[in-house]
Design a protein around this motif. Sequence first.
Motif, mmCIF file in Angstrom:
data_model
loop_
_atom_site.group_PDB
_atom_site.id
_atom_site.type_symbol
_atom_site.label_atom_id
_atom_site.label_comp_id
_atom_site.label_asym_id
_atom_site.label_seq_id
_atom_site.Cartn_x
_atom_site.Cartn_y
_atom_site.Cartn_z
ATOM 1 N N VAL A 1 4.995 -5.042 5.860
ATOM 2 C CA VAL A 1 4.433 -3.942 5.073
ATOM 3 C C VAL A 1 5.410 -3.560 3.964
ATOM 4 O O VAL A 1 6.604 -3.353 4.206
ATOM 5 C CB VAL A 1 4.147 -2.713 5.960
ATOM 6 C CG1 VAL A 1 3.536 -1.599 5.125
ATOM 7 C CG2 VAL A 1 3.222 -3.088 7.105
ATOM 8 N N ASP B 1 4.194 6.932 5.756
ATOM 9 C CA ASP B 1 5.262 6.142 6.370
ATOM 10 C C ASP B 1 4.988 5.881 7.848
ATOM 11 O O ASP B 1 5.278 4.795 8.360
ATOM 12 C CB ASP B 1 6.591 6.875 6.194
ATOM 13 C CG ASP B 1 7.736 6.194 6.898
ATOM 14 O OD1 ASP B 1 8.324 5.271 6.322
ATOM 15 O OD2 ASP B 1 8.045 6.576 8.051
ATOM 16 N N TYR C 1 10.350 -0.287 1.580
ATOM 17 C CA TYR C 1 9.789 0.640 0.594
ATOM 18 C C TYR C 1 10.292 0.211 -0.780
ATOM 19 O O TYR C 1 11.502 0.107 -1.002
ATOM 20 C CB TYR C 1 10.213 2.079 0.904
ATOM 21 C CG TYR C 1 9.710 3.101 -0.084
ATOM 22 C CD1 TYR C 1 8.413 3.591 0.000
ATOM 23 C CD2 TYR C 1 10.526 3.576 -1.110
ATOM 24 C CE1 TYR C 1 7.940 4.528 -0.910
ATOM 25 C CE2 TYR C 1 10.070 4.518 -2.018
ATOM 26 C CZ TYR C 1 8.772 4.989 -1.919
ATOM 27 O OH TYR C 1 8.310 5.911 -2.822
ATOM 28 N N THR D 1 0.832 -1.201 0.000
ATOM 29 C CA THR D 1 0.000 0.000 0.000
ATOM 30 C C THR D 1 0.864 1.248 0.000
ATOM 31 O O THR D 1 2.080 1.186 0.211
ATOM 32 C CB THR D 1 -0.909 0.012 1.250
ATOM 33 O OG1 THR D 1 -1.693 1.206 1.262
ATOM 34 C CG2 THR D 1 -0.084 -0.032 2.518
ATOM 35 N N GLY E 1 5.796 -0.595 1.197
ATOM 36 C CA GLY E 1 5.307 0.725 0.817
ATOM 37 C C GLY E 1 5.624 1.035 -0.630
ATOM 38 O O GLY E 1 6.684 0.661 -1.147
ATOM 39 N N ALA F 1 9.292 -3.485 7.520
ATOM 40 C CA ALA F 1 8.723 -2.416 6.695
ATOM 41 C C ALA F 1 9.752 -2.064 5.636
ATOM 42 O O ALA F 1 10.848 -1.594 5.960
ATOM 43 C CB ALA F 1 8.370 -1.199 7.544
ATOM 44 N N GLY G 1 -0.349 3.501 2.089
ATOM 45 C CA GLY G 1 -0.726 3.892 3.448
ATOM 46 C C GLY G 1 -1.786 4.947 3.537
ATOM 47 O O GLY G 1 -2.046 5.474 4.625
ATOM 48 N N MET H 1 2.627 2.920 8.356
ATOM 49 C CA MET H 1 3.208 1.637 7.976
ATOM 50 C C MET H 1 4.288 1.194 8.959
ATOM 51 O O MET H 1 4.440 0.001 9.230
ATOM 52 C CB MET H 1 3.740 1.723 6.549
ATOM 53 C CG MET H 1 2.608 1.798 5.532
ATOM 54 S SD MET H 1 3.131 1.673 3.829
ATOM 55 C CE MET H 1 3.749 3.328 3.594
#
Length: 717
Positions: free
Chosen positions: A485, A495, A511, A455, A487, A509, A457, A498
């Motif tokens: 997660v 951010d 990205y 997602t 991103g 997490a 977020g 998440m």
Amino acid sequence: MTDFEKDLNQFDPPAPSPQAKRRAISAAMQAFETAQSRSQTAQSSSQSAQSNLETAQSTSQTAAPETAQTKKSKINSPLLQGLLFWRRPTDKQNNRSNIMSRLTQRSFTMGLASACVLTFGLVLVFPLFWQRSDEQIIVDNSVQVPSVTIKEKAETKTADVAEYEMAAPPSAALEEVVVTGMRSSAAESAKLSKKPAASQRQVSAIRAQDIGAFSDQSNAAALQRIAGVPVDGDTIVAPAPQGNDKFEHVEENSVKSVAEAPVSTFSIDVDTASYSFVRRQLNSGYLPEKDAIRAEEIINYFDYNYPLPSDSSAPFKPNITVMDSPWAKGKKLVHIGLKGYDIAPNQKPRTNLVFLLDVSGSMSSQDKLPLVKQSLEMLLSTLNPDDTVAIVVYAGAAGTVLEPTPAKDKQKILSAMQRLQAGGSTAGGAGIALAYDLAEANFDKKAVNRVILATDGDFNVGSTNNETLQGFVERKREKGIFLSVLGFGQGNYNDHLMQTLAQNGNGVAAYIDTVSEAQKVLVQEASSSLFPIAKDVKIQVEFNPATVAEYRLIGYETRALNREDFNNDAVDAGDIGAGHTVTAIYEITPVGSPAVLIDESRYAQKAKAKAKAPTNAEYGFFKLRYKLPSEDTSRLIEAPILQQQSPVPAELMQEVNFSVAVAAYAQKLKGSNFLNKYSYHDIIALAQANKGSDEYGYRTEFVQLVRKAELADDLLR
């Protein structure tokens, strides 16, 4: 009067007198009566008319008014005689008609050209105002899905599997541009004039022919590929800065006096989202906002070659190194490196995965949902045939796209993903609840049960409160279902949310800004991301007041714990996956150093008895607590931090030095006040000297990012 008007007026004939007008009218009336009487005979009428026309043409020169010749003219037809006498054509009139004809043609041509230009402009501008207002959740029609009611702009429709629109996957692939260095004219770019506001942050474009050559082209080819950035030929054009991304504001760790606070406690962190987001900003030509920079995530982005433990029952082997600080004379760095035990491929447990995919309207850009599909397709290639995958999507509402399916049915899973399209609002809370329900219904005690959320977020419907979602994820964590997660995108990237979900869901997490990053996180580091080897991992360091005056922890601001939390097994902390590396760096000031920043208290009671001799040889004491994945009682690892270090192997020292360069880079971007005059050039020199083999080119890429940060920073001055 213009020349054109003068030329036009010279062709006007003299106006007829009133007498001439009366004679013309009288003649016309007589001609009409004559013509009416002659029309009684139909057969002879046409012949008479033709004869009269020929006669009029032969005698047209005798129709001028007010002359003796006009009075003597003989025309057989009274009607034509009257009309020609009223307004006869002349040479001057013919010239005037020619001029007016040319003007008419010219006006018509110009009007036609204007209409073409206007039509072409409308074709270009109209798409800019076109906005998609429908909401769709596209699902696989091979599975049964519970009925979902979706509301969008006061229009309600009940969606079942057969009613969902099936859409083909986008055919366009992400554009990729390989950046192999900074152009030689970078120094000249810094001399550009200052520009206000957001335009001041833009770095000049990088052209392919301006890129400096690398001695090792394999490293150059492995550099960052930029996805979703507009490309003009071979020029990377920086997009407009986005200001709606959400980051938690946290102040940088301060210097602490050992006499007042000798113990430092924190949870480990293996997330890497900050590094990837910062990289995207720099590749787009902008310095990242300071709240986006978490030093520990930037440092832990790299896989350091620390010594591996040999036994899974003791999954960590601490490596402690003390060295002089490269940016502060009179200070030292205490470097702590951990390498997690790696699981052999044939020992990996089965996985029960639920992909929770955001398909709301905010995910429509190429660097979001299309990149999500590519990323998860890579992850599928790492799964075993007996692993299971389910897919849940959410937009204005949530629904199940694919029931748990064996990974060996890869085509069925891919077909379900490729049919997804973005549209509508974002009911993230409902999606998370449905994904956990599906994971819980198919829970396997012997497997890794994990929800993977992809997602940006941007939750804006239903449960959007961070604390509410955090509590929900924590309760599911206790049941053995973890949350990771991924991103995507920027502009509305949340951010903070998440990070909250991943930290409390015992997951990572990350990205994903490029296909290359997806390859790193979901393929090369798949074991680290999916298979935990320890949970609730905490670190505590107690500094010796006899040898250390003050200290500062670099990063981990959001992971700080109370001193008593270290021995409390009920307090949650970070998890470590198979093969993960964790690095923590303290900057310390030895007792007696002129670099001490905090004065000794005037009223503090000075200890009369000196510490025992054995402890004088220590800067501090390191402790680590962890739980094995299947246990609820923590285990303890301890090690002293000695002043006199044993010789450090050159290979290990190289890893330590590179991590220190990365730590300096993170502090530089953060605007730290503790780096003194340590420059980007110094960071590059330290990193270049300690890159090592760099199999995937990540360290070479890092050096280029430091150069881009230096250029962007120069343009802001």
